[in-house]
Scaffold this active site. Sequence first.
Site, mmCIF file in Angstrom:
data_model
loop_
_atom_site.group_PDB
_atom_site.id
_atom_site.type_symbol
_atom_site.label_atom_id
_atom_site.label_comp_id
_atom_site.label_asym_id
_atom_site.label_seq_id
_atom_site.Cartn_x
_atom_site.Cartn_y
_atom_site.Cartn_z
ATOM 1 N N CYS A 190 44.927 30.807 50.189
ATOM 2 C CA CYS A 190 46.360 30.766 49.542
ATOM 3 C C CYS A 190 47.595 30.129 50.507
ATOM 4 O O CYS A 190 47.953 29.114 50.228
ATOM 5 C CB CYS A 190 46.901 32.180 49.139
ATOM 6 S SG CYS A 190 45.957 32.873 47.901
HETATM 7 N N1 NAD Z 1 42.009 35.333 47.050
HETATM 8 C C1 NAD Z 1 43.239 35.804 47.108
HETATM 9 O O1 NAD Z 1 43.765 36.518 47.838
HETATM 10 C C2 NAD Z 1 44.141 35.225 46.187
HETATM 11 C C3 NAD Z 1 45.447 35.891 45.942
HETATM 12 C C4 NAD Z 1 46.187 35.460 45.239
HETATM 13 C C5 NAD Z 1 46.011 34.279 44.234
HETATM 14 N N2 NAD Z 1 44.990 33.634 44.147
HETATM 15 C C6 NAD Z 1 44.405 32.506 43.597
HETATM 16 O O2 NAD Z 1 43.571 32.917 42.303
HETATM 17 C C7 NAD Z 1 42.629 31.918 42.134
HETATM 18 C C8 NAD Z 1 41.102 32.359 42.247
HETATM 19 O O3 NAD Z 1 41.052 32.773 43.574
HETATM 20 P P1 NAD Z 1 39.779 33.510 44.178
HETATM 21 O O4 NAD Z 1 40.328 33.890 45.746
HETATM 22 O O5 NAD Z 1 39.652 34.638 43.374
HETATM 23 O O6 NAD Z 1 38.660 32.407 44.163
HETATM 24 P P2 NAD Z 1 37.052 32.615 44.179
HETATM 25 O O7 NAD Z 1 36.491 31.547 44.707
HETATM 26 O O8 NAD Z 1 36.696 33.934 44.903
HETATM 27 O O9 NAD Z 1 36.601 32.971 42.753
HETATM 28 C C9 NAD Z 1 36.663 31.881 41.642
HETATM 29 C C10 NAD Z 1 35.362 32.145 40.846
HETATM 30 O O10 NAD Z 1 35.504 31.112 39.819
HETATM 31 C C11 NAD Z 1 34.252 30.901 39.420
HETATM 32 N N3 NAD Z 1 34.563 29.387 38.724
HETATM 33 C C12 NAD Z 1 34.613 28.161 39.481
HETATM 34 N N4 NAD Z 1 34.873 27.254 38.383
HETATM 35 C C13 NAD Z 1 34.509 28.065 37.138
HETATM 36 C C14 NAD Z 1 34.519 27.514 35.801
HETATM 37 N N5 NAD Z 1 34.779 26.326 35.324
HETATM 38 N N6 NAD Z 1 34.347 28.674 34.786
HETATM 39 C C15 NAD Z 1 34.170 29.961 35.327
HETATM 40 N N7 NAD Z 1 34.199 30.362 36.444
HETATM 41 C C16 NAD Z 1 34.228 29.291 37.570
HETATM 42 C C17 NAD Z 1 33.286 30.698 40.969
HETATM 43 O O11 NAD Z 1 32.115 30.552 40.825
HETATM 44 C C18 NAD Z 1 34.115 32.023 41.552
HETATM 45 O O12 NAD Z 1 33.316 33.079 41.172
HETATM 46 C C19 NAD Z 1 42.948 30.461 43.058
HETATM 47 O O13 NAD Z 1 44.030 29.987 42.413
HETATM 48 C C20 NAD Z 1 43.786 31.368 44.235
HETATM 49 O O14 NAD Z 1 44.678 30.367 44.760
HETATM 50 C C21 NAD Z 1 43.865 34.026 45.079
#
Ligand code: NAD
Length: 442
Positions: free
Chosen positions: A283
């Site tokens: 992030c």
């Molecule tokens: N990790 C954090 O602390 C956090 C905090 C706030 C916001 N975010 C935001 O949330 C979003 C997700 O982050 P995250 O950390 O959960 O990512 P992550 O990589 O842990 O999880 C994303 C998931 O999406 C899946 N994926 C990818 N393409 C896909 C598709 N086309 N269809 C279905 N599934 C698909 C992946 O396999 C993965 O399991 C990002 O935009 C991130 O910036 C993350």
Amino acid sequence: MILAEAPTTGITAAILAEKIRSRRARVGIVGLGYVGLPLAVEFARAGFSVTGIDVSERKVQRINAGDSYVGDVPSAILSPLVAAGTLRATSDFAALDGLETVNICVPTPLRKTKDPDMSFIVSACERIVSHFHSGMLVILESTTYPGTTDEVVLPMLSKSGLHVGADFFLCFSPERVDPGNPGFRTANIPKVVGGCTPACTEMGRLFYAQALEQVIPVGSTQVAEMVKLLENTFRMINIGLANEIALMCDRMGIDVWEVIDAAATKPFGFMPFYPGPGLGGHCIPIDPFYLSWKTRQAGIEARFIELAGYINGQMPHFVADKVQNALNDAGKPVKGSRIHVMGVAYKRNIDDMRESPALDVILLLTRRGAVITYSDPYVPELKLDHLRLTASPEETAAGADCVVIVTDHEAFDYPALVERARLIVDTRNALKGIRSDKIVRL
Ligand SMILES: NC(=O)c1ccc[n+]([C@@H]2O[C@H](COP(=O)([O-])OP(=O)(O)OC[C@H]3O[C@@H](n4cnc5c(N)ncnc54)[C@H](O)[C@@H]3O)[C@@H](O)[C@H]2O)c1
């Protein structure tokens, strides 16, 4: 921008609202990572039938086996929900045919050029469109630039011929999850939501209110998108300031940690941020560049973001220099020295390695000829360019010429570390209050 005149009442809206209120709405979460899996669990715990959809077969299998891979979701909580049939996972988007709501929680990384990589959102939406139907609520949660929901997602869904705010409902809601923070979980973090139309916002508010403690509706998707970028930019820039103050204090021989702690006693107008080895995670180092990319198109240079990005990016180099200088002062060249890194995850008490500054510190020291070992209770092995490292016990620190504390996990035994190490560079003030000539602080 409101793209369609949306009735706040209407038969489709009334039916969906009733299903949400009675928890008969079938919930879908697309993307089951650090954000999506905790959200899926929260709705399942609130009594909804939840289907998680992910492209990773491995994740789908693990969820269906009740085996969590996200630190904040214990398997002991996941497994009974799976056993009861309340929560299931699939890689088949056809499951959307039977669902009423979809939260999109896919990654939003940067390209090498620091431009937004929208490919995950676009690919998820393409798959959703094939199974899109009337009476659906779609909420984008992936962090992104202002305008994404209205300019990218809405046109894709509107190709169905359905009307937003009447036949379906579309919102953006920023995710604020803070992995490893036991005080704040998905359920008790206030949730901001903004829709394409007032009816969309109201549907989003109603949906989250079933499972989360507090929902804050805002006037548009763009406001909701910008909220997230303000929050993360605020943090990135203030960490950049703390890092720059640390560089200044280092030059002037002042203890920056003591300065910040004393400044933090001011009961108003000051909020402490701390320096460190650099920014990490999915992030803070990334999201502000979504904003600067967007504002550049509007002819505005996001100068604070660029500057903080530069200063934060210098910190791993500063740490490598600190280690090299500490070794030189002890009469050792960095080349051939054994350096033990304590903590490689991007922040304390979690296993997430994405963008971890430890990777930069390790690479920089390796290029200077050091031999690296590391300890991290959350990261058993590490692959980095040609390096393949396996975590060693904390005791390994005793054999190193220098120890660098990069991530201040609570599990580490710091007093024992000070006992056994010859020389320690502490980039996190993990050894606060411990006095020893062996310690070099950032
Ligand atoms: N990790 C954090 O602390 C956090 C905090 C706030 C916001 N975010 C935001 O949330 C979003 C997700 O982050 P995250 O950390 O959960 O990512 P992550 O990589 O842990 O999880 C994303 C998931 O999406 C899946 N994926 C990818 N393409 C896909 C598709 N086309 N269809 C279905 N599934 C698909 C992946 O396999 C993965 O399991 C990002 O935009 C991130 O910036 C993350």
